[in-house]
Design a protein around this motif. Structure first.
Motif, PDB file in Angstrom:
ATOM      1  N   ALA A   2     -49.939   5.450  15.562  1.00 31.41           N
ATOM      2  CA  ALA A   2     -50.784   4.312  15.921  1.00 31.41           C
ATOM      3  C   ALA A   2     -51.480   3.732  14.695  1.00 31.41           C
ATOM      4  O   ALA A   2     -51.637   2.510  14.590  1.00 31.41           O
ATOM      5  N   GLU A   3     -51.872   4.597  13.767  1.00 34.74           N
ATOM      6  CA  GLU A   3     -52.534   4.111  12.559  1.00 34.74           C
ATOM      7  C   GLU A   3     -51.562   3.307  11.688  1.00 34.74           C
ATOM      8  O   GLU A   3     -51.963   2.325  11.057  1.00 34.74           O
ATOM      9  N   ILE A   4     -50.312   3.710  11.656  1.00 37.10           N
ATOM     10  CA  ILE A   4     -49.302   2.953  10.910  1.00 37.10           C
ATOM     11  C   ILE A   4     -49.086   1.598  11.567  1.00 37.10           C
ATOM     12  O   ILE A   4     -49.016   0.571  10.890  1.00 37.10           O
ATOM     13  N   LEU A   5     -48.997   1.579  12.892  1.00 38.23           N
ATOM     14  CA  LEU A   5     -48.819   0.310  13.598  1.00 38.23           C
ATOM     15  C   LEU A   5     -50.025  -0.603  13.418  1.00 38.23           C
ATOM     16  O   LEU A   5     -49.888  -1.826  13.355  1.00 38.23           O
ATOM     17  N   ALA A   6     -51.209  -0.025  13.291  1.00 35.74           N
ATOM     18  CA  ALA A   6     -52.417  -0.824  13.125  1.00 35.74           C
ATOM     19  C   ALA A   6     -52.483  -1.490  11.753  1.00 35.74           C
ATOM     20  O   ALA A   6     -53.263  -2.422  11.551  1.00 35.74           O
ATOM     21  N   LEU A   7     -51.665  -1.048  10.822  1.00 32.45           N
ATOM     22  CA  LEU A   7     -51.658  -1.661   9.496  1.00 32.45           C
ATOM     23  C   LEU A   7     -51.216  -3.119   9.536  1.00 32.45           C
ATOM     24  O   LEU A   7     -51.575  -3.892   8.654  1.00 32.45           O
ATOM     25  N   VAL A   8     -50.463  -3.494  10.566  1.00 34.81           N
ATOM     26  CA  VAL A   8     -50.013  -4.888  10.647  1.00 34.81           C
ATOM     27  C   VAL A   8     -51.179  -5.837  10.937  1.00 34.81           C
ATOM     28  O   VAL A   8     -51.043  -7.037  10.751  1.00 34.81           O
ATOM     29  N   LEU A   9     -52.317  -5.310  11.361  1.00 29.78           N
ATOM     30  CA  LEU A   9     -53.483  -6.156  11.571  1.00 29.78           C
ATOM     31  C   LEU A   9     -54.114  -6.555  10.234  1.00 29.78           C
ATOM     32  O   LEU A   9     -54.792  -7.578  10.148  1.00 29.78           O
ATOM     33  N   GLN A  10     -53.903  -5.749   9.206  1.00 32.34           N
ATOM     34  CA  GLN A  10     -54.501  -6.005   7.898  1.00 32.34           C
ATOM     35  C   GLN A  10     -53.494  -6.524   6.869  1.00 32.34           C
ATOM     36  O   GLN A  10     -53.878  -7.147   5.898  1.00 32.34           O
ATOM     37  N   HIS A  11     -52.209  -6.234   7.079  1.00 33.20           N
ATOM     38  CA  HIS A  11     -51.180  -6.578   6.106  1.00 33.20           C
ATOM     39  C   HIS A  11     -50.029  -7.290   6.813  1.00 33.20           C
ATOM     40  O   HIS A  11     -49.894  -7.232   8.033  1.00 33.20           O
ATOM     41  N   ASP A  12     -49.191  -7.915   6.008  1.00 31.83           N
ATOM     42  CA  ASP A  12     -48.016  -8.603   6.539  1.00 31.83           C
ATOM     43  C   ASP A  12     -47.080  -7.609   7.224  1.00 31.83           C
ATOM     44  O   ASP A  12     -46.831  -6.515   6.710  1.00 31.83           O
ATOM     45  N   GLU A  13     -46.572  -7.982   8.366  1.00 35.68           N
ATOM     46  CA  GLU A  13     -45.718  -7.088   9.157  1.00 35.68           C
ATOM     47  C   GLU A  13     -44.473  -6.668   8.378  1.00 35.68           C
ATOM     48  O   GLU A  13     -44.057  -5.507   8.442  1.00 35.68           O
ATOM     49  N   GLN A  14     -43.864  -7.593   7.644  1.00 32.77           N
ATOM     50  CA  GLN A  14     -42.650  -7.279   6.899  1.00 32.77           C
ATOM     51  C   GLN A  14     -42.915  -6.282   5.769  1.00 32.77           C
ATOM     52  O   GLN A  14     -42.084  -5.423   5.482  1.00 32.77           O
ATOM     53  N   VAL A  15     -44.078  -6.379   5.146  1.00 30.86           N
ATOM     54  CA  VAL A  15     -44.425  -5.441   4.068  1.00 30.86           C
ATOM     55  C   VAL A  15     -44.653  -4.049   4.644  1.00 30.86           C
ATOM     56  O   VAL A  15     -44.210  -3.050   4.074  1.00 30.86           O
ATOM     57  N   VAL A  16     -45.308  -3.971   5.790  1.00 30.99           N
ATOM     58  CA  VAL A  16     -45.524  -2.674   6.442  1.00 30.99           C
ATOM     59  C   VAL A  16     -44.183  -2.077   6.858  1.00 30.99           C
ATOM     60  O   VAL A  16     -43.931  -0.887   6.651  1.00 30.99           O
ATOM     61  N   LEU A  17     -43.311  -2.892   7.413  1.00 29.55           N
ATOM     62  CA  LEU A  17     -41.994  -2.425   7.835  1.00 29.55           C
ATOM     63  C   LEU A  17     -41.202  -1.913   6.629  1.00 29.55           C
ATOM     64  O   LEU A  17     -40.555  -0.860   6.695  1.00 29.55           O
ATOM     65  N   CYS A  18     -41.270  -2.626   5.523  1.00 22.78           N
ATOM     66  CA  CYS A  18     -40.574  -2.207   4.302  1.00 22.78           C
ATOM     67  C   CYS A  18     -41.124  -0.871   3.801  1.00 22.78           C
ATOM     68  O   CYS A  18     -40.359   0.001   3.392  1.00 22.78           O
ATOM     69  N   ALA A  19     -42.433  -0.700   3.850  1.00 25.56           N
ATOM     70  CA  ALA A  19     -43.048   0.557   3.421  1.00 25.56           C
ATOM     71  C   ALA A  19     -42.607   1.718   4.302  1.00 25.56           C
ATOM     72  O   ALA A  19     -42.303   2.807   3.804  1.00 25.56           O
ATOM     73  N   VAL A  20     -42.535   1.485   5.603  1.00 26.11           N
ATOM     74  CA  VAL A  20     -42.093   2.537   6.526  1.00 26.11           C
ATOM     75  C   VAL A  20     -40.633   2.885   6.257  1.00 26.11           C
ATOM     76  O   VAL A  20     -40.256   4.060   6.216  1.00 26.11           O
ATOM     77  N   GLU A  21     -39.798   1.869   6.037  1.00 29.15           N
ATOM     78  CA  GLU A  21     -38.378   2.123   5.766  1.00 29.15           C
ATOM     79  C   GLU A  21     -38.193   2.916   4.479  1.00 29.15           C
ATOM     80  O   GLU A  21     -37.388   3.845   4.429  1.00 29.15           O
ATOM     81  N   ARG A  22     -38.952   2.575   3.449  1.00 30.85           N
ATOM     82  CA  ARG A  22     -38.839   3.299   2.183  1.00 30.85           C
ATOM     83  C   ARG A  22     -39.319   4.738   2.326  1.00 30.85           C
ATOM     84  O   ARG A  22     -38.749   5.652   1.744  1.00 30.85           O
ATOM     85  N   ALA A  23     -40.356   4.951   3.102  1.00 32.72           N
ATOM     86  CA  ALA A  23     -40.840   6.318   3.326  1.00 32.72           C
ATOM     87  C   ALA A  23     -39.800   7.136   4.088  1.00 32.72           C
ATOM     88  O   ALA A  23     -39.577   8.310   3.771  1.00 32.72           O
ATOM     89  N   LEU A  24     -39.152   6.524   5.061  1.00 33.01           N
ATOM     90  CA  LEU A  24     -38.119   7.229   5.813  1.00 33.01           C
ATOM     91  C   LEU A  24     -36.907   7.528   4.937  1.00 33.01           C
ATOM     92  O   LEU A  24     -36.304   8.599   5.038  1.00 33.01           O
ATOM     93  N   GLU A  25     -36.543   6.580   4.073  1.00 35.77           N
ATOM     94  CA  GLU A  25     -35.422   6.810   3.157  1.00 35.77           C
ATOM     95  C   GLU A  25     -35.722   7.953   2.197  1.00 35.77           C
ATOM     96  O   GLU A  25     -34.818   8.705   1.818  1.00 35.77           O
ATOM     97  N   ALA A  26     -36.992   8.076   1.792  1.00 42.03           N
ATOM     98  CA  ALA A  26     -37.390   9.156   0.887  1.00 42.03           C
ATOM     99  C   ALA A  26     -37.477  10.489   1.612  1.00 42.03           C
ATOM    100  O   ALA A  26     -37.597  11.532   0.979  1.00 42.03           O
ATOM    101  N   GLY A  27     -37.444  10.459   2.928  1.00 46.71           N
ATOM    102  CA  GLY A  27     -37.525  11.692   3.704  1.00 46.71           C
ATOM    103  C   GLY A  27     -38.937  12.211   3.872  1.00 46.71           C
ATOM    104  O   GLY A  27     -39.131  13.369   4.228  1.00 46.71           O
ATOM    105  N   VAL A  28     -39.929  11.364   3.618  1.00 43.92           N
ATOM    106  CA  VAL A  28     -41.330  11.765   3.737  1.00 43.92           C
ATOM    107  C   VAL A  28     -42.010  10.798   4.705  1.00 43.92           C
ATOM    108  O   VAL A  28     -42.582   9.802   4.315  1.00 43.92           O
ATOM    109  N   ALA A  29     -41.921  11.107   5.976  1.00 46.42           N
ATOM    110  CA  ALA A  29     -42.462  10.211   7.002  1.00 46.42           C
ATOM    111  C   ALA A  29     -43.881  10.604   7.369  1.00 46.42           C
ATOM    112  O   ALA A  29     -44.168  10.975   8.504  1.00 46.42           O
ATOM    113  N   THR A  30     -44.788  10.510   6.403  1.00 47.31           N
ATOM    114  CA  THR A  30     -46.188  10.804   6.674  1.00 47.31           C
ATOM    115  C   THR A  30     -47.013   9.540   6.490  1.00 47.31           C
ATOM    116  O   THR A  30     -46.611   8.621   5.784  1.00 47.31           O
ATOM    117  N   LYS A  31     -48.162   9.520   7.120  1.00 47.60           N
ATOM    118  CA  LYS A  31     -49.052   8.359   7.009  1.00 47.60           C
ATOM    119  C   LYS A  31     -49.481   8.149   5.564  1.00 47.60           C
ATOM    120  O   LYS A  31     -49.500   7.015   5.065  1.00 47.60           O
TER     121      LYS A  31
END
Length: 83
Positions: A2-31
């Motif tokens: 929920a805290e990750i999803l709430a980031l779209v209220l403060q930042h651009d949705e595409q930038v948040v999505l890109c950050a999540v994708e890069r974290a998943l690609e790195a294998g470190v899916a932590t907040k």
């Protein structure tokens, strides 16, 4: 999550999505990692620069040699350079 999803209220949705994708690609899916990647994207920091090839003028003309005899003399009580 929920805290990750709430980031779209403060930042651009595409930038948040890109950050999540890069974290998943790195294998470190932590907040914390997602926030780190997000802030790097927002700051606009470029990836590390490639190594620089030094010109010939900056190369050593004579490689230094290890002088183990001098080291042994200093260690065994020979010359003292500091007290």
């Amino acid at each position: 999550m929920a805290e990750i999803l709430a980031l779209v209220l403060q930042h651009d949705e595409q930038v948040v999505l890109c950050a999540v994708e890069r974290a998943l690609e790195a294998g470190v899916a932590t907040k914390t990692h997602v926030l780190n990647v997000l802030h790097r994207l927002i700051d606009g920091r470029a990836p590390p620069a490639s190594p620089i090839d030094a010109p010939q003028a900056l190369r050593l003309a004579q490689e230094p040699l290890a002088n183990v005899g001098r080291y042994d003399a200093l260690r065994d009580g020979g010359l003292r350079h500091a007290s």
